[in-house]
Design an enzyme around this catalytic site. Structure first.
Site, PDB file in Angstrom:
ATOM      1  N   ASP A   9      15.711  29.149  43.966  1.00  9.78           N
ATOM      2  CA  ASP A   9      15.377  30.456  43.370  1.00  9.78           C
ATOM      3  C   ASP A   9      15.633  31.493  44.448  1.00  9.78           C
ATOM      4  OD1 ASP A   9      14.005  32.803  42.435  1.00  9.78           O
ATOM      5  OD2 ASP A   9      12.813  31.552  41.099  1.00  9.78           O
ATOM      6  N   CYS A  21      15.310  29.622  34.846  1.00  4.47           N
ATOM      7  CA  CYS A  21      15.779  30.952  35.278  1.00  4.47           C
ATOM      8  C   CYS A  21      16.283  31.707  34.048  1.00  4.47           C
ATOM      9  CB  CYS A  21      16.881  30.810  36.320  1.00  4.47           C
ATOM     10  SG  CYS A  21      18.323  29.924  35.726  1.00  4.47           S
ATOM     11  N   PRO A  22      16.391  33.024  34.139  1.00  5.49           N
ATOM     12  CA  PRO A  22      16.889  33.788  32.984  1.00  5.49           C
ATOM     13  C   PRO A  22      18.398  33.639  32.830  1.00  5.49           C
ATOM     14  CG  PRO A  22      16.396  35.263  34.816  1.00  5.49           C
ATOM     15  CD  PRO A  22      16.012  33.888  35.266  1.00  5.49           C
ATOM     16  N   THR A  53      14.648  24.535  28.808  1.00  6.02           N
ATOM     17  CA  THR A  53      13.789  25.294  27.887  1.00  6.02           C
ATOM     18  C   THR A  53      14.008  26.787  28.097  1.00  6.02           C
ATOM     19  OG1 THR A  53      12.013  25.210  29.524  1.00  6.02           O
ATOM     20  CG2 THR A  53      11.914  23.580  27.748  1.00  6.02           C
ATOM     21  N   SER A  54      15.102  27.154  28.807  1.00  5.38           N
ATOM     22  CA  SER A  54      15.274  28.570  29.173  1.00  5.38           C
ATOM     23  C   SER A  54      16.174  29.310  28.195  1.00  5.38           C
ATOM     24  CB  SER A  54      15.815  28.663  30.588  1.00  5.38           C
ATOM     25  OG  SER A  54      14.889  29.308  31.396  1.00  5.38           O
ATOM     26  N   ARG A  55      17.462  29.216  28.386  1.00  2.28           N
ATOM     27  CA  ARG A  55      18.423  29.822  27.462  1.00  2.28           C
ATOM     28  C   ARG A  55      19.636  28.893  27.386  1.00  2.28           C
ATOM     29  NH1 ARG A  55      14.805  32.191  25.739  1.00  2.28           N
ATOM     30  NH2 ARG A  55      14.468  34.430  25.525  1.00  2.28           N
ATOM     31  N   ASP A  99      15.665  22.543  24.458  1.00  2.00           N
ATOM     32  CA  ASP A  99      14.940  23.358  23.474  1.00  2.00           C
ATOM     33  C   ASP A  99      15.770  24.569  23.082  1.00  2.00           C
ATOM     34  OD1 ASP A  99      12.556  23.997  21.942  1.00  2.00           O
ATOM     35  OD2 ASP A  99      12.292  25.678  23.328  1.00  2.00           O
ATOM     36  N   GLU A 106      22.825  28.521  19.336  1.00  2.00           N
ATOM     37  CA  GLU A 106      21.658  28.246  18.488  1.00  2.00           C
ATOM     38  C   GLU A 106      21.441  29.274  17.389  1.00  2.00           C
ATOM     39  OE1 GLU A 106      18.503  28.397  21.530  1.00  2.00           O
ATOM     40  OE2 GLU A 106      17.718  30.178  20.520  1.00  2.00           O
ATOM     41  N   HIS A 144      14.134  25.614  19.747  1.00  2.00           N
ATOM     42  CA  HIS A 144      13.549  26.759  20.452  1.00  2.00           C
ATOM     43  C   HIS A 144      12.058  26.906  20.094  1.00  2.00           C
ATOM     44  CE1 HIS A 144      14.870  30.670  22.581  1.00  2.00           C
ATOM     45  NE2 HIS A 144      13.582  30.477  22.800  1.00  2.00           N
TER      46      HIS A 144
HETATM   47  P1  NAI Z   1      10.186  34.668  35.222  1.00  2.72           P
HETATM   48  O1  NAI Z   1      10.871  35.981  35.192  1.00  2.72           O
HETATM   49  O2  NAI Z   1       8.740  34.607  35.562  1.00  2.72           O
HETATM   50  O3  NAI Z   1      10.942  33.685  36.242  1.00  2.72           O
HETATM   51  C1  NAI Z   1      12.326  33.529  36.302  1.00  2.72           C
HETATM   52  C2  NAI Z   1      12.667  33.040  37.713  1.00  2.72           C
HETATM   53  O4  NAI Z   1      14.051  32.735  37.745  1.00  2.72           O
HETATM   54  C3  NAI Z   1      12.396  34.113  38.788  1.00  2.72           C
HETATM   55  O5  NAI Z   1      11.600  33.548  39.841  1.00  2.72           O
HETATM   56  C4  NAI Z   1      13.780  34.474  39.282  1.00  2.72           C
HETATM   57  O6  NAI Z   1      13.808  34.831  40.671  1.00  2.72           O
HETATM   58  C5  NAI Z   1      14.522  33.165  39.025  1.00  2.72           C
HETATM   59  N1  NAI Z   1      15.966  33.277  39.037  1.00  2.72           N
HETATM   60  C6  NAI Z   1      16.741  34.335  38.668  1.00  2.72           C
HETATM   61  N2  NAI Z   1      18.042  34.032  38.873  1.00  2.72           N
HETATM   62  C7  NAI Z   1      18.078  32.775  39.379  1.00  2.72           C
HETATM   63  C8  NAI Z   1      19.142  31.917  39.787  1.00  2.72           C
HETATM   64  N3  NAI Z   1      20.420  32.313  39.749  1.00  2.72           N
HETATM   65  N4  NAI Z   1      18.815  30.682  40.264  1.00  2.72           N
HETATM   66  C9  NAI Z   1      17.537  30.296  40.337  1.00  2.72           C
HETATM   67  N5  NAI Z   1      16.496  31.063  39.954  1.00  2.72           N
HETATM   68  C10 NAI Z   1      16.764  32.285  39.480  1.00  2.72           C
HETATM   69  O7  NAI Z   1      10.468  34.009  33.812  1.00  2.72           O
HETATM   70  P2  NAI Z   1       9.581  32.882  33.087  1.00  2.72           P
HETATM   71  O8  NAI Z   1       8.479  33.524  32.329  1.00  2.72           O
HETATM   72  O9  NAI Z   1       9.259  31.822  34.068  1.00  2.72           O
HETATM   73  O10 NAI Z   1      10.613  32.327  32.002  1.00  2.72           O
HETATM   74  C11 NAI Z   1      11.756  31.583  32.418  1.00  2.72           C
HETATM   75  C12 NAI Z   1      12.755  31.565  31.275  1.00  2.72           C
HETATM   76  O11 NAI Z   1      12.200  30.814  30.194  1.00  2.72           O
HETATM   77  C13 NAI Z   1      13.017  32.949  30.654  1.00  2.72           C
HETATM   78  O12 NAI Z   1      14.114  33.541  31.293  1.00  2.72           O
HETATM   79  C14 NAI Z   1      13.313  32.673  29.218  1.00  2.72           C
HETATM   80  O13 NAI Z   1      14.721  32.685  29.051  1.00  2.72           O
HETATM   81  C15 NAI Z   1      12.784  31.261  28.990  1.00  2.72           C
HETATM   82  N6  NAI Z   1      11.785  31.188  27.939  1.00  2.72           N
HETATM   83  C16 NAI Z   1      11.976  30.278  26.935  1.00  2.72           C
HETATM   84  C17 NAI Z   1      11.037  30.119  25.931  1.00  2.72           C
HETATM   85  C18 NAI Z   1      11.210  29.097  24.854  1.00  2.72           C
HETATM   86  O14 NAI Z   1      10.486  29.138  23.842  1.00  2.72           O
HETATM   87  N7  NAI Z   1      12.095  28.127  24.993  1.00  2.72           N
HETATM   88  C19 NAI Z   1       9.844  30.979  25.887  1.00  2.72           C
HETATM   89  C20 NAI Z   1       9.720  31.866  27.024  1.00  2.72           C
HETATM   90  C21 NAI Z   1      10.666  31.970  27.991  1.00  2.72           C
END
Ligand code: NAI
Length: 334
Positions: free
Chosen positions: A174, A202-203, A229-231, A255, A260, A292
């Protein structure tokens, strides 16, 4: 009472919004349709539209919303890769729910992982058919294995704690290193080389699009498990399918999926699936796909409803919103 137009409504969303909306002085018009150039005009007479992950808020939708007097879009999710922020700049305010229940997503990632490594999805189907054979169900222990987290924000840290509890060694990549206990930060190539399990937290941005591609998959250990589970577009799905078919991967728990939006969240059980990659992935015994649903817990839905309504109330009262995208300097256009 301010009116808002709520797109892509599902009964589980509505239940929580209905319970809270009066408290925030907001009247909600629910639409089952997604927010598209054809449906955006339904928001006419509303100051804001409420949208979700697969509502594609592109230039055309933004233009139509603005023409119809809409001032803001309140996303009822954390990710905002579906919004053309350049097109929205100075025309439409965009709010999100930055965090609602990181543990709901982390626990779902753990559910996918535990199911895959112990093959409980296959055992469940077998015993329902009165097949009590154990043949082919040998799993692996997670205890003592190494999990590599890509992203250690809210969800990543919550998942790290679960993995620590399982007795796994946790390594992570990260750009922003966090205080997470028991996490060793390494670069991505070392993570690929050492991890038995890789979980994406990660996003989706321009720089993380297809982060898991053919070279990345080649750099991983044989038999690695990948959890996403991210994108969906963090993974090149065709490359993933290849790696499943040639036996490189132990399994994949997904997920999210890059295409999707055409299928997830809908019951299309009476139709053929036209996406061959998805169809092939669904057929593999070591691929587990959920639609999802990692966010789908009562706690998370309640928190999403509360923050979305709070975001709107704050904006209606003050013209500002602490959870506005762009206000935080984020520019992502994928
Ligand atoms: P967050 O914003 O708290 O954490 C994201 C982390 O990814 C940050 O620490 C950031 O520095 C890091 N990051 C950014 N670019 C990176 C890279 N190139 N390599 C490694 N790390 C990197 O977000 P949170 O709340 O932890 O959510 C994570 C992801 O989960 C979201 O981006 C969203 O897409 C996904 N999500 C999926 C859900 C689902 O139902 N499947 C529900 C909620 C979120």
């Amino acid at each position: 009472m301010e009116n808002v137009a709520f797109f892509d409504t599902k009964p589980y969303d509505r239940e929580h919004f209905d319970r809270l909306k009066d408290r925030y002085g907001i009247s909600v018009r629910y639409y089952y349709d997604r927010l598209t150039p054809d449906t955006a005009a339904l928001a006419s007479g509303c100051r804001a539209a409420v949208a979700f992950v697969n509502d594609n808020i592109d230039r055309e939708v933004i233009a139509s919303l603005c023409e119809n007097g809409v001032e803001a879009v309140a996303l009822r999710c954390a990710g905002f890769n579906n919004v053309d922020l350049d097109a929205a700049a100075e025309r439409l305010r965009v709010f999100r729910v930055p965090a609602y229940s990181p543990s709901s997503v982390a626990e779902h990632a753990a559910a996918l992982l535990l199911t895959l490594v112990r093959k409980t999805h296959r055992a469940y189907n077998r015993t329902r058919d009165h097949n009590f054979s154990l043949k082919g169900l040998t799993g692996i222990d997670l205890y003592g294995k190494t999990v590599g987290l890509i992203g250690t924000g809210r969800v990543g840290l919550s998942f790290a704690a679960i993995c620590n509890g399982l007795g796994m060694d946790v390594i992570a990549s990260d750009p922003v290193q966090s205080w997470g206990r028991g996490i060793e930060y390494v670069d991505l190539s070392e993570l690929f080389r050492r991890a038995d399990v890789i979980s994406l937290h990660c996003p989706l941005t321009q720089s993380t699009f297809h982060l898991i591609d053919r070279p990345a998959l080649r750099a991983m250990k044989d038999g690695v498990y990948i959890i996403n589970t991210s994108r969906g577009a963090l993974i090149d799905s065709e490359a993933l399918l290849e790696a499943i078919k040639n036996g490189k991967l132990g399994g994949a728990g997904l997920d999210v999926y890059e295409e999707e939006s055409d299928v997830f969240f809908e019951d299309i059980s009476g139709s053929v699936i036209r996406d061959d990659v998805l169809d092939m992935l669904l057929c593999q015994p070591n691929v587990l796909i959920t639609s999802h649903q990692a966010f789908l817990t009562n706690e998370a839905l309640e928190a999403i409803a509360k923050t979305t309504l709070q975001n709107l109330r704050e904006y209606f009262d003050t013209g500002e919103c602490a959870n506005e995208i762009g206000a935080q300097g984020m520019k992502i256009t994928i």
